[in-house]
Structures are given as C-alpha cells and as structure tokens.
Scaffold this active site. Structure first.
Site, PDB file in Angstrom:
ATOM      1  N   ASP A   1      -4.187   5.220   6.142  1.00 20.18           N
ATOM      2  CA  ASP A   1      -4.798   6.404   6.732  1.00 20.18           C
ATOM      3  C   ASP A   1      -5.831   5.946   7.768  1.00 20.18           C
ATOM      4  OD1 ASP A   1      -5.134   9.415   6.395  1.00 20.18           O
ATOM      5  OD2 ASP A   1      -7.147   8.800   5.874  1.00 20.18           O
TER       6      ASP A   1
ATOM      7  N   GLU B   1       0.841  -1.202   0.000  1.00 15.83           N
ATOM      8  CA  GLU B   1       0.000   0.000   0.000  1.00 15.83           C
ATOM      9  C   GLU B   1       0.872   1.246   0.000  1.00 15.83           C
ATOM     10  OE1 GLU B   1      -2.481   1.554  -0.506  1.00 15.83           O
ATOM     11  OE2 GLU B   1      -4.285   0.931   0.550  1.00 15.83           O
ATOM     12  N   ASP B   2       0.354   2.322  -0.590  1.00 21.16           N
ATOM     13  CA  ASP B   2       1.097   3.578  -0.563  1.00 21.16           C
ATOM     14  C   ASP B   2       1.005   4.224   0.818  1.00 21.16           C
ATOM     15  OD1 ASP B   2      -1.625   4.167  -0.819  1.00 21.16           O
ATOM     16  OD2 ASP B   2      -1.391   5.463  -2.568  1.00 21.16           O
TER      17      ASP B   2
ATOM     18  N   ARG C   1       1.023  12.519  -8.992  1.00 22.82           N
ATOM     19  CA  ARG C   1       1.539  11.173  -8.792  1.00 22.82           C
ATOM     20  C   ARG C   1       2.971  11.004  -9.274  1.00 22.82           C
ATOM     21  NH1 ARG C   1      -2.481   7.478  -7.528  1.00 22.82           N
ATOM     22  NH2 ARG C   1      -4.458   7.806  -8.598  1.00 22.82           N
TER      23      ARG C   1
ATOM     24  N   PHE D   1      -1.977  16.044   4.189  1.00 20.39           N
ATOM     25  CA  PHE D   1      -2.166  15.363   2.914  1.00 20.39           C
ATOM     26  C   PHE D   1      -0.851  15.390   2.149  1.00 20.39           C
ATOM     27  CE2 PHE D   1      -3.993  14.070  -1.084  1.00 20.39           C
ATOM     28  CZ  PHE D   1      -4.934  13.159  -0.654  1.00 20.39           C
ATOM     29  N   VAL D   2      -0.399  14.234   1.709  1.00 18.16           N
ATOM     30  CA  VAL D   2       0.888  14.136   1.023  1.00 18.16           C
ATOM     31  C   VAL D   2       0.697  13.616  -0.395  1.00 18.16           C
ATOM     32  CG1 VAL D   2       2.270  13.883   3.121  1.00 18.16           C
ATOM     33  CG2 VAL D   2       1.290  11.852   2.048  1.00 18.16           C
TER      34      VAL D   2
HETATM   35  P1  XMP Z   1      -7.621   4.587   4.169  1.00 22.17           P
HETATM   36  O1  XMP Z   1      -8.376   5.668   4.860  1.00 22.17           O
HETATM   37  O2  XMP Z   1      -8.489   3.635   3.457  1.00 22.17           O
HETATM   38  O3  XMP Z   1      -6.839   5.380   3.067  1.00 22.17           O
HETATM   39  O4  XMP Z   1      -6.561   3.947   5.051  1.00 22.17           O
HETATM   40  C1  XMP Z   1      -5.948   4.756   2.288  1.00 22.17           C
HETATM   41  C2  XMP Z   1      -6.020   5.380   0.924  1.00 22.17           C
HETATM   42  O5  XMP Z   1      -6.418   6.752   0.980  1.00 22.17           O
HETATM   43  C3  XMP Z   1      -5.616   7.548   0.159  1.00 22.17           C
HETATM   44  N1  XMP Z   1      -4.936   8.559   1.002  1.00 22.17           N
HETATM   45  C4  XMP Z   1      -4.080   9.470   0.555  1.00 22.17           C
HETATM   46  N2  XMP Z   1      -3.645   9.724  -0.675  1.00 22.17           N
HETATM   47  N3  XMP Z   1      -2.297  11.466   0.164  1.00 22.17           N
HETATM   48  C5  XMP Z   1      -2.752  10.725  -0.867  1.00 22.17           C
HETATM   49  O6  XMP Z   1      -2.339  10.974  -1.979  1.00 22.17           O
HETATM   50  C6  XMP Z   1      -2.689  11.279   1.440  1.00 22.17           C
HETATM   51  O7  XMP Z   1      -2.240  11.985   2.335  1.00 22.17           O
HETATM   52  C7  XMP Z   1      -3.642  10.221   1.643  1.00 22.17           C
HETATM   53  N4  XMP Z   1      -4.233   9.746   2.743  1.00 22.17           N
HETATM   54  C8  XMP Z   1      -5.030   8.726   2.314  1.00 22.17           C
HETATM   55  C9  XMP Z   1      -4.666   6.597  -0.510  1.00 22.17           C
HETATM   56  O8  XMP Z   1      -5.169   6.285  -1.783  1.00 22.17           O
HETATM   57  C10 XMP Z   1      -4.653   5.359   0.336  1.00 22.17           C
HETATM   58  O9  XMP Z   1      -4.451   4.170  -0.396  1.00 22.17           O
HETATM   59 MG    MG Z   2      -4.120   3.936  -2.343  1.00 16.97          MG
END
Ligand code: XMP
Ligand code: MG
Length: 173
Positions: free
Chosen positions: A100, A96-97, A162, A149-150
């Site tokens: 959150d 995962e990237d 991206r 937010f990053v």
């Molecule tokens: P959850 O809330 O499901 O979020 O854990 C995971 C997905 O939310 C996106 N996400 C972000 N994307 N900058 C981003 O570009 C951020 O700061 C950020 N925070 C959440 C992301 O797609 C991740 O897989």
């Molecule tokens: Mg993602």
C-alpha cells in the site's frame, strides 16, 4: 461497511496467478536455495499456497508486522515476531499480502538487510501503486488493485474477513 457482491478476484483467478508466480520464482531461483519470509498475518494464505507450488527445498520463516488499526495506517511498524535464525547469506524472498504506502515492506526490508542476506526480493499478491509513499517495490506482483480497501484470502478489516476464499472490496454502507 459491506462486501462487494462479486469478488474482485475469484478463487480460480487467485490460484492461476499464484501458479504463474510460483513458476516464475522457481525459474529465477533454480540454481539457489530460497528462503521465503512470510509477513504475518495477511500473507500466510498466499505464502502457504505459493510454497506448495515451489520445488521441494524451499525454507520458510515468518515475521509479524503490525502497522494498521482498522483501515488507517498508524504510521509505525512493529515486529511482534521475528525469525529466530539469522538470514545472513540466504536468498530471501519476502512474501506480502498487499503493498500500500510501502511502509511495511520498507521496514521489513531494512530489518532483513541489516542481517546481510545473499539477496533480497519481495513478492506481493496485491499492489496499490497509487498509494505509494515509501520507495518500496515488489519484484513479483500478483495483481494491481485500485485505491479501495480489499479483504479475504488473508486480508482483514480489524481481523474480520481473512478466511474468505476469494478477495472482495469493502464498500461503505
Ligand atoms: P503499507 O502501507 O505498509 O501497508 O504498504 C501494507 C499493509 O497494510 C495493510 N493493508 C491492507 N489490508 N486491505 C487489507 O486487508 C487493504 O486494502 C489494505 N491496504 C493495506 C496490510 O496489512 C498490508 O500488509
Ligand atoms: Mg500485511
């Protein structure tokens, strides 16, 4: 919104951390055949860099999870793309990237677990632990980040930013 002047994590910092994570993963899975399940789109960059640092016979699958519109969670995770093969009996490492609220990882985990993998762990490049709502956790984490937010290195804001090679904070104007 505008980008922070300096990156939060530079290309060099990211590369060093990816190398260290790969070394740890290679050690942990030395005796096993590993399948990386890369969560698109955001983790494509991280996953591609990581897999090139892992020993030869690592298998790669992709899953597409969508849970975001802009910078707010829609509260629902959809899977427009899932692996065509079964993950049964495989040692699966989710890539995962960013972690959150944990909603995405929680949903992907449940989808994979239903297929009875031999083992399942997650590796997230970034972790925002202060935002966690769901009980998801990653066994391997690149960097912890504050509640900002990053973008960059695969992470987007409405599909923009991206392709930046480093990770930046998105700031209000
Ligand atoms: P959850 O809330 O499901 O979020 O854990 C995971 C997905 O939310 C996106 N996400 C972000 N994307 N900058 C981003 O570009 C951020 O700061 C950020 N925070 C959440 C992301 O797609 C991740 O897989
Ligand atoms: Mg993602």
């Amino acid at each position: 919104m505008r980008l922070s002047d300096a990156p939060l994590f530079s290309e060099e910092q990211i590369a060093r951390r990816v190398e260290a994570l790969a070394a740890q993963i290679a050690t942990d899975y030395a005796a096993q055949s590993l399948t990386l399940l890369i969560v698109l789109k955001g983790a494509a960059w991280f996953g591609a860099d990581l897999v090139r640092r892992l020993p030869g016979d690592t298998l790669v699958e992709f899953i597409r999870a969508k849970s975001y519109a802009g910078d707010t969670s829609t509260g629902e995770v959809r899977f427009p793309l899932v692996p065509e093969v079964s993950l049964a009996g495989r040692h699966v490492l989710l890539i995962e990237d960013i972690l959150d609220t944990g909603r995405t990882l929680d949903a992907v985990t449940r989808l994979v677990e239903a297929q009875a993998p031999a083992s399942l762990r997650a590796c997230a490049l970034l972790d925002k632990p202060s935002r966690r709502v769901f009980p998801a956790r990653a066994h391997y984490v690149g960097f912890e980040v504050p509640d900002q937010f990053v973008v960059g290195y695969g992470l987007d804001h409405d599909e923009h930013y991206r392709t930046l090679p480093a990770i930046y904070t998105l700031l209000p104007d």
